[in-house]
Structure formats: structure tokens, C-alpha cells
Design an enzyme around this catalytic site. Sequence first.
Site, PDB file in Angstrom:
ATOM      1  N   GLU A  89       1.130  -0.452  -0.239  1.00 55.77           N
ATOM      2  CA  GLU A  89       0.488   0.056   0.325  1.00 55.77           C
ATOM      3  C   GLU A  89       1.183   1.041  -0.089  1.00 55.77           C
ATOM      4  O   GLU A  89       2.078   1.372   0.782  1.00 55.77           O
ATOM      5  CB  GLU A  89      -1.100   0.410   1.036  1.00 55.77           C
ATOM      6  CG  GLU A  89      -1.533  -1.361   1.229  1.00 55.77           C
ATOM      7  CD  GLU A  89      -2.520  -0.997   2.739  1.00 55.77           C
ATOM      8  OE1 GLU A  89      -3.057  -2.050   3.023  1.00 55.77           O
ATOM      9  OE2 GLU A  89      -1.178   0.020   3.387  1.00 55.77           O
ATOM     10  N   CYS A 128       2.713   8.443   2.658  1.00 57.20           N
ATOM     11  CA  CYS A 128       3.201   6.953   3.098  1.00 57.20           C
ATOM     12  C   CYS A 128       3.856   5.883   2.161  1.00 57.20           C
ATOM     13  O   CYS A 128       2.696   5.156   2.030  1.00 57.20           O
ATOM     14  CB  CYS A 128       2.006   6.614   4.015  1.00 57.20           C
ATOM     15  SG  CYS A 128       2.296   5.120   5.741  1.00 57.20           S
ATOM     16  N   CYS A 154       5.440  -7.896   6.775  1.00 49.96           N
ATOM     17  CA  CYS A 154       6.689  -7.595   7.638  1.00 49.96           C
ATOM     18  C   CYS A 154       6.621  -9.669   9.112  1.00 49.96           C
ATOM     19  O   CYS A 154       4.971  -9.626   9.534  1.00 49.96           O
ATOM     20  CB  CYS A 154       5.563  -6.826   9.105  1.00 49.96           C
ATOM     21  SG  CYS A 154       7.101  -6.083  10.191  1.00 49.96           S
ATOM     22  N   CYS A 157       4.211  -7.515  15.503  1.00 48.13           N
ATOM     23  CA  CYS A 157       3.354  -6.890  16.516  1.00 48.13           C
ATOM     24  C   CYS A 157       1.237  -6.506  16.616  1.00 48.13           C
ATOM     25  O   CYS A 157       1.096  -7.223  15.839  1.00 48.13           O
ATOM     26  CB  CYS A 157       3.281  -5.291  16.423  1.00 48.13           C
ATOM     27  SG  CYS A 157       4.703  -4.698  16.132  1.00 48.13           S
ATOM     28  N   CYS A 191      -1.061  -5.180  14.758  1.00 47.24           N
ATOM     29  CA  CYS A 191      -0.837  -4.399  13.580  1.00 47.24           C
ATOM     30  C   CYS A 191      -1.251  -5.162  12.123  1.00 47.24           C
ATOM     31  O   CYS A 191      -1.258  -6.922  12.481  1.00 47.24           O
ATOM     32  CB  CYS A 191       0.446  -4.217  13.289  1.00 47.24           C
ATOM     33  SG  CYS A 191       1.155  -3.856  11.927  1.00 47.24           S
ATOM     34  N   CYS A 194      -2.877   1.768   8.568  1.00 44.87           N
ATOM     35  CA  CYS A 194      -1.528   0.425   8.115  1.00 44.87           C
ATOM     36  C   CYS A 194      -2.016  -0.522   7.868  1.00 44.87           C
ATOM     37  O   CYS A 194      -2.413  -1.263   8.573  1.00 44.87           O
ATOM     38  CB  CYS A 194      -0.629   0.549   9.590  1.00 44.87           C
ATOM     39  SG  CYS A 194       0.549  -0.395   8.800  1.00 44.87           S
TER      40      CYS A 194
HETATM   41  N1  SAH Z   1       7.426  -1.309  11.046  1.00 43.96           N
HETATM   42  C1  SAH Z   1       7.826   0.242  11.166  1.00 43.96           C
HETATM   43  C2  SAH Z   1       6.962   0.587  10.160  1.00 43.96           C
HETATM   44  C3  SAH Z   1       5.459   0.780   9.883  1.00 43.96           C
HETATM   45  S1  SAH Z   1       4.301   0.248  11.361  1.00 43.96           S
HETATM   46  C4  SAH Z   1       7.023   0.672  12.673  1.00 43.96           C
HETATM   47  O1  SAH Z   1       6.572  -0.425  13.301  1.00 43.96           O
HETATM   48  O2  SAH Z   1       7.637   1.585  13.116  1.00 43.96           O
HETATM   49  C5  SAH Z   1       3.537   2.334  10.849  1.00 43.96           C
HETATM   50  C6  SAH Z   1       3.462   3.326  12.240  1.00 43.96           C
HETATM   51  O3  SAH Z   1       1.849   2.817  12.560  1.00 43.96           O
HETATM   52  C7  SAH Z   1       3.807   2.811  13.834  1.00 43.96           C
HETATM   53  O4  SAH Z   1       4.002   3.543  14.537  1.00 43.96           O
HETATM   54  C8  SAH Z   1       2.918   1.333  14.315  1.00 43.96           C
HETATM   55  O5  SAH Z   1       2.599   1.036  15.673  1.00 43.96           O
HETATM   56  C9  SAH Z   1       1.348   2.547  13.191  1.00 43.96           C
HETATM   57  N2  SAH Z   1       0.433   1.174  13.485  1.00 43.96           N
HETATM   58  C10 SAH Z   1      -0.015  -0.263  12.946  1.00 43.96           C
HETATM   59  N3  SAH Z   1      -0.519  -1.033  13.094  1.00 43.96           N
HETATM   60  C11 SAH Z   1      -2.074   0.365  13.585  1.00 43.96           C
HETATM   61  C12 SAH Z   1      -3.584   0.261  13.628  1.00 43.96           C
HETATM   62  N4  SAH Z   1      -3.797  -0.302  13.359  1.00 43.96           N
HETATM   63  N5  SAH Z   1      -3.604   1.455  14.498  1.00 43.96           N
HETATM   64  C13 SAH Z   1      -3.124   2.828  14.480  1.00 43.96           C
HETATM   65  N6  SAH Z   1      -1.262   2.355  13.674  1.00 43.96           N
HETATM   66  C14 SAH Z   1      -0.760   1.750  14.349  1.00 43.96           C
HETATM   67 FE1  SF4 Z   2       5.558  -4.289  11.904  1.00 44.53          FE
HETATM   68 FE2  SF4 Z   2       3.138  -3.455  12.100  1.00 44.53          FE
HETATM   69 FE3  SF4 Z   2       5.142  -3.752  13.641  1.00 44.53          FE
HETATM   70 FE4  SF4 Z   2       5.505  -2.208  12.291  1.00 44.53          FE
HETATM   71  S1  SF4 Z   2       3.837  -2.226  13.408  1.00 44.53           S
HETATM   72  S2  SF4 Z   2       7.241  -3.940  12.989  1.00 44.53           S
HETATM   73  S3  SF4 Z   2       4.578  -2.949  10.144  1.00 44.53           S
HETATM   74  S4  SF4 Z   2       4.123  -5.513  12.593  1.00 44.53           S
END
Ligand code: SAH
Ligand code: SF4
Length: 371
Positions: free
Chosen positions: A91, A104, A111, A115, A118, A344
Site C-alpha cells: 500500500e 506514506c 512484516c 505486533c 497491527c 497501515c
Molecule cells: N514497521 C514500522 C513502520 C510501519 S508501521 C514501525 O512499526 O514503526 C507504521 C506505524 O503505524 C507504527 O507506529 C505502527 O505502530 C502504527 N500502526 C500499526 N497498526 C496500527 C493500527 N491498527 N492503528 C494505529 N496505528 C498502527
Molecule cells: Fe511490522 Fe506492523 Fe510491528 Fe511495524 S507495527 S513492525 S509493520 S508488525
Amino acid sequence: MSVNLFDLNLSQLEKFFTKIGEKPFRARQLMKWVYHAGILDFDLMTDFGRALREKLRAKAHFVLPEIISDKTSLDGTRKWLFRYGCGNSIETVFIPEDGRGTLCISSQAGCALDCPFCSTGKQGFNRNLSAGEIAVQVWYAKKLLGEFDTKVQDSRRRSVSNVVLMGMGEPLLNFAAVVTAVDIFLCDYGFGLSKRRVTISTSGIVPAIEKLRECSEVSLAISLHAPNDELRNQLVPINARYGLRELLAACQKYIDNNRQHGGIVWEYVLLAGVNDRPEQAEELARLLKNIGGKINLIPFNPYPESPYQKPSKNSVLRFQRILAENGWTTTIRKTRGDEIDAACGQLVGNVKNKMRKREENLNSNKVAVSG
Ligand code: SAH
Ligand code: SF4
């Protein structure tokens, strides 16, 4: 073998031209055509003679992804789902704001870091994107937004003023490709963006932050999400490997090397009842007291079957107030492009969910038929 020229930064392009028996300055000419004028057709590069154009056609090309979807929401947020062959979809989201626009972009298809809040993490890891697959997201967005069109004289001319690597994937686990793509973003012959306007967001891969300090001056955003190791181990599992003490020390060194950046942006996703309590705001302020920077609060963006809830408006404002009382500048990320799933990893997630549902339906039909 033919080379995808989007994969090469200035010095790599100079080597490429030398290798094919040409002068290195051709690299700068080529980059201006591609990144300033948006031209990919060698025949339109008028300062290249016929022989050189033919040589380029034989030895090089440009790879564009396939556009799977292109949606614009009511607030102007535009989201593309791009496919890079073999089912790897990523995306790219454009967020217009007054007088500027943030793109973005993604660094990996999926990934591996998992997390639990996410949607990208839930999909697992597919593969790293190449430097060109990262850089072309900016090129293509500009093209599709009409920014290369010299006849367009309105504000769209500089639609993409900021680039953030906050889409799918962990950029620092795809280090070489990300650094090369960032070179293209910052280079005067590339997109010519200032280093303040290009940000890598990372969950905290400490050795890679150390390495980045040596080779790039890009801005850094750290996905913190918790004020202590115990909670962060749950929310950002990589924390079990690189804990907060180590992470903050690496960040401090990064700041010391890049003073002009005005410090690091700390991202903090607010999850209702998990990390949005007043005492956690106090703890966060204490944790970051000596290092400084800005805090970006991100209200959780739910997706189908997500195990967390959105925080209430009150708890977000309360969290912000406590940080402000402790001297912190905070921003609250507005939810943009809600109706097009602009958070994201969501669009790919939804496409996968729909595919899975379709498969489930097919399977249940099969059962019904055979039963
Ligand atoms: N992997 C990197 C960059 C991609 S994620 C990282 O983790 O920083 C980009 C941002 O989106 C991160 O701060 C992540 O924690 C946040 N993010 C992911 N899923 C989300 C969600 N469902 N709601 C809000 N923020 C989210
Ligand atoms: Fe990966 Fe999502 Fe964690 Fe960023 S927030 S490191 S994209 S799993």
C-alpha cells in the site's frame, strides 16, 4: 541482464554508465529526466544520442507496479494498492494537507515482527521490496497526482512534500534497499527532498539504527507504544531482543549525530485500557525526560478481528494533557481516509479477508454439494 533503473541511486547509476562504456555524468542527466520530468521513455531523453538510447533499451528498463486499486476518500486521502508480481501487494497512501502532502510508503510486503495491534503484522512476511520498488511508489504517486505535468500550474505541482516509511513492513529490516531509496529521495537529481521531510519509522532495530547513523541523515520516528519493557514486550515483540535502555541509547547517539533534526518523533499507538492510562502517560514522560523530541499519539485504528479497541476521545485528550503538563509537545494523529481503510496494512488485509471469505464460501459450497 537488463537493470531496473529505479533500483539505482546516483553513485550506482554512475557505475552503471561507466560499465556500459559511457561517461558518469549521464547518470545525472538520466535522473533529471526520470525524477524531475517523470519521463521513462529513452526516446524522449533528447540529450541522449541514438546510439546511447539503443544501448539503454538493450541494457536497462523501468519496472512499474500494477495498480490493483486506487481510491480517494472524502477528505482527499488517496490510497493505492500496488502489486509487484507473484501476489505481493503493498500500500501507498497520499495524505494532502494545507500547502503540503505526505506520502506514506511501504518497505516490505508484509512484516515479520508481529505486533499484535497491527494488520500488516497479522499478514506475516512475504518479502523485502527492492530499492526501486520502494522509490517507484513516490514516482508513481507523483505521476498519478499530475505533479510531473508541466501544464498543471496549481498547488498539485508540489503535491508530495514529505515521505514517511510508515506503510507496510519494518524498513530497518530491509536496510540496504531502504537506504538506497532514501538516497534517491534526498538527492538533488532525484526527488530533492530535505532530510527533515523524509522519515523512517521503526519498531526499534537497534543495530540498524547504529548503522543508519553512519550512512544517512534521514529523520527517525520510533514506534514506542509503551512506557516500560514489560508492556512493550507484549505490544512490540522485538523489544524482547532490543529493550528500551538499548533503544534509547541508540536514539540518543542518533540525535547527537543529527542535531539539526530537532530530535526524534516518538510514536505511541493508544489502545483502550492497555496503554492509555494516566499513570502510563506520567511514566512515558519520565522515560523520555532526558532525550526529548516530540510525541505523536496515534489512536488505535481497528481492523476486522483486531484484538484491541479504539481509545475514547477523553482518554486521548487526558493522555495528551498529562504529557503537556510534563513539558511535552504532542500531536494527535487524525484518522484519515476512514472509508477507504487508509490505516497501515488495512487494504491488503481486507483484500485477503475477502479472498479468504470467498474461499471459505467455495469450500462450504463444496461441502454442501458433496454432502
Ligand atoms: N514497521 C514500522 C513502520 C510501519 S508501521 C514501525 O512499526 O514503526 C507504521 C506505524 O503505524 C507504527 O507506529 C505502527 O505502530 C502504527 N500502526 C500499526 N497498526 C496500527 C493500527 N491498527 N492503528 C494505529 N496505528 C498502527
Ligand atoms: Fe511490522 Fe506492523 Fe510491528 Fe511495524 S507495527 S513492525 S509493520 S508488525
